[in-house]
Scaffold this motif. Structure first.
Motif, PDB file in Angstrom:
ATOM      1  N   ASP A  61       0.772  -1.257   0.119  1.00 12.51           N
ATOM      2  CA  ASP A  61       0.195   0.074   0.183  1.00 12.51           C
ATOM      3  C   ASP A  61       0.743   1.254  -0.084  1.00 12.51           C
ATOM      4  O   ASP A  61       0.316   2.301  -0.272  1.00 12.51           O
ATOM      5  N   PHE A  62       2.212   1.217   0.194  1.00 11.92           N
ATOM      6  CA  PHE A  62       3.136   2.323   0.299  1.00 11.92           C
ATOM      7  C   PHE A  62       3.356   2.651  -1.132  1.00 11.92           C
ATOM      8  O   PHE A  62       3.387   1.640  -2.028  1.00 11.92           O
ATOM      9  N   SER A  63       3.647   3.708  -1.563  1.00  6.91           N
ATOM     10  CA  SER A  63       4.150   4.092  -2.840  1.00  6.91           C
ATOM     11  C   SER A  63       5.157   5.456  -2.852  1.00  6.91           C
ATOM     12  O   SER A  63       4.549   6.374  -2.006  1.00  6.91           O
ATOM     13  N   LEU A  64       5.984   5.652  -3.356  1.00  8.57           N
ATOM     14  CA  LEU A  64       6.664   6.790  -3.640  1.00  8.57           C
ATOM     15  C   LEU A  64       5.888   7.875  -4.407  1.00  8.57           C
ATOM     16  O   LEU A  64       6.131   9.007  -4.562  1.00  8.57           O
ATOM     17  N   TYR A  65       4.708   7.564  -5.157  1.00 10.48           N
ATOM     18  CA  TYR A  65       3.965   8.483  -5.847  1.00 10.48           C
ATOM     19  C   TYR A  65       2.687   8.076  -6.001  1.00 10.48           C
ATOM     20  O   TYR A  65       1.564   8.613  -5.518  1.00 10.48           O
ATOM     21  N   ASP A  66       2.380   6.841  -6.654  1.00 15.52           N
ATOM     22  CA  ASP A  66       0.885   6.514  -6.696  1.00 15.52           C
ATOM     23  C   ASP A  66       0.930   4.686  -7.149  1.00 15.52           C
ATOM     24  O   ASP A  66       1.680   4.410  -7.748  1.00 15.52           O
ATOM     25  N   LEU A  69       0.334   3.682 -10.717  1.00 12.60           N
ATOM     26  CA  LEU A  69       1.461   3.857 -11.405  1.00 12.60           C
ATOM     27  C   LEU A  69       2.641   2.720 -11.125  1.00 12.60           C
ATOM     28  O   LEU A  69       3.430   2.154 -11.922  1.00 12.60           O
ATOM     29  N   ASP A  70       2.689   2.423  -9.771  1.00 14.43           N
ATOM     30  CA  ASP A  70       3.414   1.225  -9.358  1.00 14.43           C
ATOM     31  C   ASP A  70       3.180  -0.045 -10.211  1.00 14.43           C
ATOM     32  O   ASP A  70       4.239  -0.816 -10.561  1.00 14.43           O
ATOM     33  N   MET A  71       1.729  -0.071 -10.207  1.00 16.30           N
ATOM     34  CA  MET A  71       1.505  -1.340 -11.094  1.00 16.30           C
ATOM     35  C   MET A  71       1.872  -1.028 -12.406  1.00 16.30           C
ATOM     36  O   MET A  71       2.300  -2.292 -13.227  1.00 16.30           O
ATOM     37  N   SER A  72       2.149  -0.214 -12.981  1.00 15.97           N
ATOM     38  CA  SER A  72       2.446  -0.189 -14.521  1.00 15.97           C
ATOM     39  C   SER A  72       3.863  -0.418 -14.593  1.00 15.97           C
ATOM     40  O   SER A  72       4.393  -0.979 -15.509  1.00 15.97           O
ATOM     41  N   VAL A  73       4.480  -0.006 -13.543  1.00 11.50           N
ATOM     42  CA  VAL A  73       5.911  -0.204 -13.427  1.00 11.50           C
ATOM     43  C   VAL A  73       6.164  -1.833 -13.395  1.00 11.50           C
ATOM     44  O   VAL A  73       6.829  -2.412 -14.135  1.00 11.50           O
ATOM     45  N   VAL A  74       5.476  -2.422 -12.539  1.00 11.13           N
ATOM     46  CA  VAL A  74       5.679  -3.828 -12.535  1.00 11.13           C
ATOM     47  C   VAL A  74       5.515  -4.516 -13.599  1.00 11.13           C
ATOM     48  O   VAL A  74       5.963  -5.698 -13.892  1.00 11.13           O
ATOM     49  N   LEU A  75       4.298  -3.823 -14.249  1.00 13.76           N
ATOM     50  CA  LEU A  75       3.953  -4.769 -15.556  1.00 13.76           C
ATOM     51  C   LEU A  75       4.773  -4.504 -16.760  1.00 13.76           C
ATOM     52  O   LEU A  75       4.868  -4.953 -17.899  1.00 13.76           O
ATOM     53  N   GLY A  76       5.713  -3.363 -16.631  1.00 16.49           N
ATOM     54  CA  GLY A  76       6.561  -3.066 -17.609  1.00 16.49           C
ATOM     55  C   GLY A  76       5.744  -2.047 -18.749  1.00 16.49           C
ATOM     56  O   GLY A  76       6.173  -2.121 -19.681  1.00 16.49           O
ATOM     57  N   SER A 134       8.641  -6.416 -14.236  1.00 18.94           N
ATOM     58  CA  SER A 134       9.720  -5.521 -14.316  1.00 18.94           C
ATOM     59  C   SER A 134      10.138  -4.898 -13.038  1.00 18.94           C
ATOM     60  O   SER A 134      11.061  -4.236 -12.996  1.00 18.94           O
ATOM     61  N   SER A 135       9.297  -5.363 -12.020  1.00 15.26           N
ATOM     62  CA  SER A 135       9.870  -4.664 -10.595  1.00 15.26           C
ATOM     63  C   SER A 135       9.528  -5.622  -9.574  1.00 15.26           C
ATOM     64  O   SER A 135       8.221  -6.154  -9.377  1.00 15.26           O
ATOM     65  N   ASP A 136      10.337  -6.112  -8.446  1.00 15.56           N
ATOM     66  CA  ASP A 136      10.160  -6.987  -7.586  1.00 15.56           C
ATOM     67  C   ASP A 136       9.934  -6.174  -6.146  1.00 15.56           C
ATOM     68  O   ASP A 136      10.093  -6.792  -5.181  1.00 15.56           O
ATOM     69  N   ILE A 137       9.510  -4.597  -6.447  1.00 17.77           N
ATOM     70  CA  ILE A 137       9.371  -4.126  -5.155  1.00 17.77           C
ATOM     71  C   ILE A 137       8.301  -4.658  -4.010  1.00 17.77           C
ATOM     72  O   ILE A 137       8.655  -4.717  -2.895  1.00 17.77           O
ATOM     73  N   PRO A 154       0.362  -8.970   1.155  1.00 14.61           N
ATOM     74  CA  PRO A 154       0.497  -8.109   0.109  1.00 14.61           C
ATOM     75  C   PRO A 154      -0.654  -7.560  -0.638  1.00 14.61           C
ATOM     76  O   PRO A 154      -1.592  -8.440  -0.625  1.00 14.61           O
ATOM     77  N   THR A 155      -0.532  -6.188  -1.022  1.00 15.31           N
ATOM     78  CA  THR A 155      -1.942  -5.838  -1.738  1.00 15.31           C
ATOM     79  C   THR A 155      -1.448  -5.020  -2.818  1.00 15.31           C
ATOM     80  O   THR A 155      -0.449  -4.655  -3.114  1.00 15.31           O
ATOM     81  N   MET A 156      -2.330  -5.209  -3.861  1.00 18.16           N
ATOM     82  CA  MET A 156      -2.186  -4.562  -5.319  1.00 18.16           C
ATOM     83  C   MET A 156      -3.440  -4.364  -5.933  1.00 18.16           C
ATOM     84  O   MET A 156      -4.335  -5.058  -5.854  1.00 18.16           O
ATOM     85  N   VAL A 157      -3.504  -3.402  -7.100  1.00 20.75           N
ATOM     86  CA  VAL A 157      -4.473  -3.347  -7.754  1.00 20.75           C
ATOM     87  C   VAL A 157      -4.728  -4.362  -8.674  1.00 20.75           C
ATOM     88  O   VAL A 157      -3.888  -5.030  -9.376  1.00 20.75           O
TER      89      VAL A 157
END
Length: 754
Positions: A61-66, A69-76, A134-137, A154-157
């Motif tokens: 649930d933490f993010s440096l911005y959104d 957007l984090d999910m977009s990065v995970v998906l590449g 693309s991201s294992d954060i 763990p939680t995600m959109v």
């Protein structure tokens, strides 16, 4: 009976994340230092949840911005314009959110997260875009929590909500990439399942009118995800409304736990208890994640007892209605609140305790003292006279439909207004605020803390207003504003001068990125004690011969951007606010101000996410705006402003507002809004924004000319205004001066061609 939350605020109790982010962007903080601060906030959040007794801590649930957007990065799913350097870095991430002024790269679009004031970065699905893990954060944060002694969830959109919110580029059918996206989700779930016994997939889209693409493919998608999450239970998080006709589909999904929002849709419990498979678990979202009022334990325990009649105790979970992202962090340090009012409230930390307490009492644990304290607090609030003003209630009841209509139709009003204002074609203006410099904030803080007297403060604000007017005159703007240096926030400023409001000291909530707001708290009936803006606006008008706009915040926006009392209907509270703003509008007119802007930035945000519930909301919201604005003569020009939402579907309602001029966000989506004007003949004047002020990037004259030319294809030149997307409060003076100059030059260049 498990206890959990769907997410925790990520900004820190003292906005630590905000300050670390802004230091990083100023290059006064390294990436290592930023990440250290982020890790410290996460650890503190987990500790608070464990201390409250929750069975899980929320991770992801933490993010440096959104988080979207984090999910977009995970998906590449990184748009091509951000991939030119080849390597993805933290700066690439921030470029996606904020744009890159030096490289001339525009930010991704930003809009509201369902019907909240939180803004997410809209995913872009481009032609030939490939998706890969693309991201294992999220995996890293999960293992960090485990190593620190916590039980992580763990939680995600979820994939269906993610893709439903995404925008296809250049004719792509975004649903064609669903299979590729689900494959990446599967990889992530497979890794997480080695470390977590429960994984939360947020699918609030199931509380909306589902597109056919989801209805047809949801079961297949979740069958694939279920196979990949080998060692974990899947929790499907639904919130912001009820499942309604989507319940049967949801009940067929191969997930282990269903979370339902029983704050927004308490009526759905009976149907869910009947149709949700009896062998599966059910999470009851009982504690309001979007407001700050203490829960009524007695009422909620009755709901739990109803559920226990159809389910075994160990099949039930207790949780928040949605993520606590939308609530302030902690009530503990709020020593300035009146004790009686503070006793009525619960922020995120306190809500975690409420979740656990409800679960404990429902299982027969002895919590007599906490229950007795809660009963006493709820009774005190219900019987207190602090919240009731008979004069306000009488005036609200007496307001009739005739008070909600201007004297003459727009076409006739416009002639009167043009005779008085004598504006050129394509008049230029701004939305209201100008840069809030360190000096402005410093003097305002000194005055607030009693370190300077009112005379010194007034003189400083007047000097700033005079300077802002000079800047606008030099830029060549046609209609000026006073810049709002005296205002800390467009809602808080008015709430501080209205009866029925109170304010926290540290009740910050994230709006987007590092932008945090401190919503006022509406606890009682609302009225105006006296003029709120007249002195500042009349001083500003005395400094220029050009028209000056009076600047107010509209009733719907004040309602939506406050924590609203829950013991009256929202439409009643909105009507009370409208009458208070009406008084201010009339006083501005009496003081000689010929243009008055009443911002309704949140009108679209308040729209229910179900179509069958929208008409009622729009009726009372539009009526409230008209009640606030219709008490003036024909020659007074009423403006309003809206920003960062999807407006196309409600243009008919916006037209019903009958504002003489509306300004609206449009540049970040490259004037996508204008598509609606091809089908809808908007009757009044409009200013689609030509400058994305949420990015530090300065648009060129050519870019702005291009946007104006796009607008002119669907909006008659007689109706078109030129303005930025939103206020300039968050921008610096260097970029503001250049962008305004470019905007005025672009408007003049287009005028020369008309």
């Amino acid at each position: 009976m498990k206890s959990h939350i769907l997410g925790f605020p990520r900004i820190g109790s003292q906005r630590e994340l905000k300050f670390a982010l802004e230091a990083y962007w100023r290059k006064t903080c390294t990436e290592t230092e930023l990440q250290q601060q982020a890790a410290a906030i996460r650890l503190r959040n987990w500790t608070l949840q464990k201390k409250a007794g929750l069975d899980y801590v929320s991770v992801g649930d933490f993010s440096l911005y959104d988080h979207v957007l984090d999910m977009s990065v995970v998906l590449g799913a990184v748009p091509a314009r951000f991939r030119s350097s080849g390597k993805f870095t933290l700066n690439t991430y921030f470029d996606m959110a904020r744009g890159n002024a030096e490289a001339g790269i525009a930010a991704m679009e930003m809009t509201k997260w369902f019907d909240t004031n939180y803004h997410y970065i809209v995913p872009e699905i481009e032609p030939d875009m490939t998706f890969h893990y693309s991201s294992d954060i999220l995996l890293q944060e999960t293992t960090d929590a485990l190593q620190a002694g916590f039980n992580p969830k763990p939680t995600m959109v979820g994939p269906l909500t993610y893709l439903a919110l995404a925008k296809a580029q250049k004719g792509v059918n975004k649903w064609d990439v669903l299979e590729s996206i689900v494959e990446v989700y599967g990889e992530l779930l497979e890794e997480l399942s080695e470390h977590a016994d429960c994984i939360q997939l947020d699918e609030p889209i199931f509380c909306t009118d589902l597109p056919d693409e989801i209805r047809d493919r949801a079961e297949q998608v979740y069958a694939q995800l279920r196979d990949r999450a080998k060692h974990s239970r899947l929790l499907l998080g639904t919130y912001f409304g009820g499942l309604k006709e989507n319940l049967e589909l949801t009940a067929r999904l191969p997930v282990d736990i269903l979370h339902i929002d029983l704050v927004r849709a308490p009526e759905q419990l009976d149907a869910v208890l009947e149709k949700w498979p009896r062998h599966k678990m059910l999470s009851l979202g009982l504690i309001d994640g979007r407001n700050i009022w203490k829960s009524d334990f007695s009422t909620l325990l009755k709901t739990v007892e109803k559920a226990k009649q159809k389910r075994e105790t160990d099949q039930l979970w207790i949780g928040t209605s949605c993520s606590l992202l939308h609530a302030p962090v902690s009530l503990e340090a709020e020593n300035a609140l009146p004790p009686e009012l503070k006793d009525w409230m619960a922020f995120a930390v306190e809500k975690c305790t409420e979740v656990k307490t409800i679960a404990q009492i429902a299982q027969g644990f002895h919590e007599e003292q906490r229950l007795a304290e809660n009963v006493a607090s709820i009774k005190n609030r219900r019987t207190s006279l602090l919240a009731v003003d008979p004069a306000v209630r009488n005036r609200t009841e007496q307001a009739d439909a005739g008070m909600c209509r201007r004297n003459r139709p727009f076409a006739e009003r416009k002639k009167c207004q043009q005779q008085q204002l004598n504006l050129p074609p394509l008049p230029t203006t701004t939305i209201g605020s100008f840069p809030q410099t360190r000096e402005i904030r410093k003097i305002r803080k000194a005055f607030r803390e009693g370190l300077c007297d009112e005379k010194t403060y007034t003189r400083a604000m007047q000097q700033e207003i005079h300077s802002v007017i000079q800047e606008q005159e030099q830029a060549g703007l046609d209609v000026l504003v006073h810049g709002e240096p005296e205002r800390n926030d467009m809602v808080e400023y008015f709430g501080q001068q209205l009866n029925g409001f109170c304010f926290s000291q540290y009740g910050w909530v994230q709006s987007y990125g590092s932008r945090c707001v401190k919503p006022p708290i509406i606890y009682g009936d609302i009225s105006r004690s006296g003029p709120m803006t007249v002195d500042w606006i009349t001083y500003a008008q005395s400094q220029t011969d050009k028209p000056m706009k009076g600047m107010l915040t509209g009733p719907v926006t004040i309602l939506c951007w406050s924590f609203v009392r829950d013991d009256l209907p929202r439409k009643t509270v909105c009507r009370q606010i409208a009458l208070a703003i009406r008084d201010e509008v009339q006083d501005l007119e009496k003081a000689g101000i010929g243009i008055i802007q009443i911002d309704e930035a949140a009108l679209r945000e308040g729209l229910p996410i179900r179509k069958d519930e929208q008409a009622d909301y729009l009726n009372w919201a539009i009526e409230s705006f008209r009640l606030a604005t219709s008490g003036v003569s024909d020659k007074t020009q009423i403006h309003t402003h809206m920003c960062y939402s999807e407006f196309n579907a409600i243009l008919h309602a916006i037209a019903e507002m009958d504002a003489d001029v509306i300004s609206i966000e449009a540049s970040r989506s490259d004037m996508e809004l204008l598509q609606a004007f091809e089908q809808f003949d908007y009757p009044n004047d409009i200013g689609p924004g030509v400058w994305d002020i949420h990015s530090p990037r300065v648009p060129t004259v050519a870019e702005i000319c291009g946007l104006i030319q796009k607008a002119l294809k669907v909006i008659p030149k007689e109706q078109l205004w030129i303005n930025p997307d939103c206020g300039l409060k968050t921008r610096g003076w260097t970029e503001t001066r250049q962008a305004l100059k470019n905007m005025v030059n672009a408007a003049q260049a287009i005028r020369n061609t008309l």
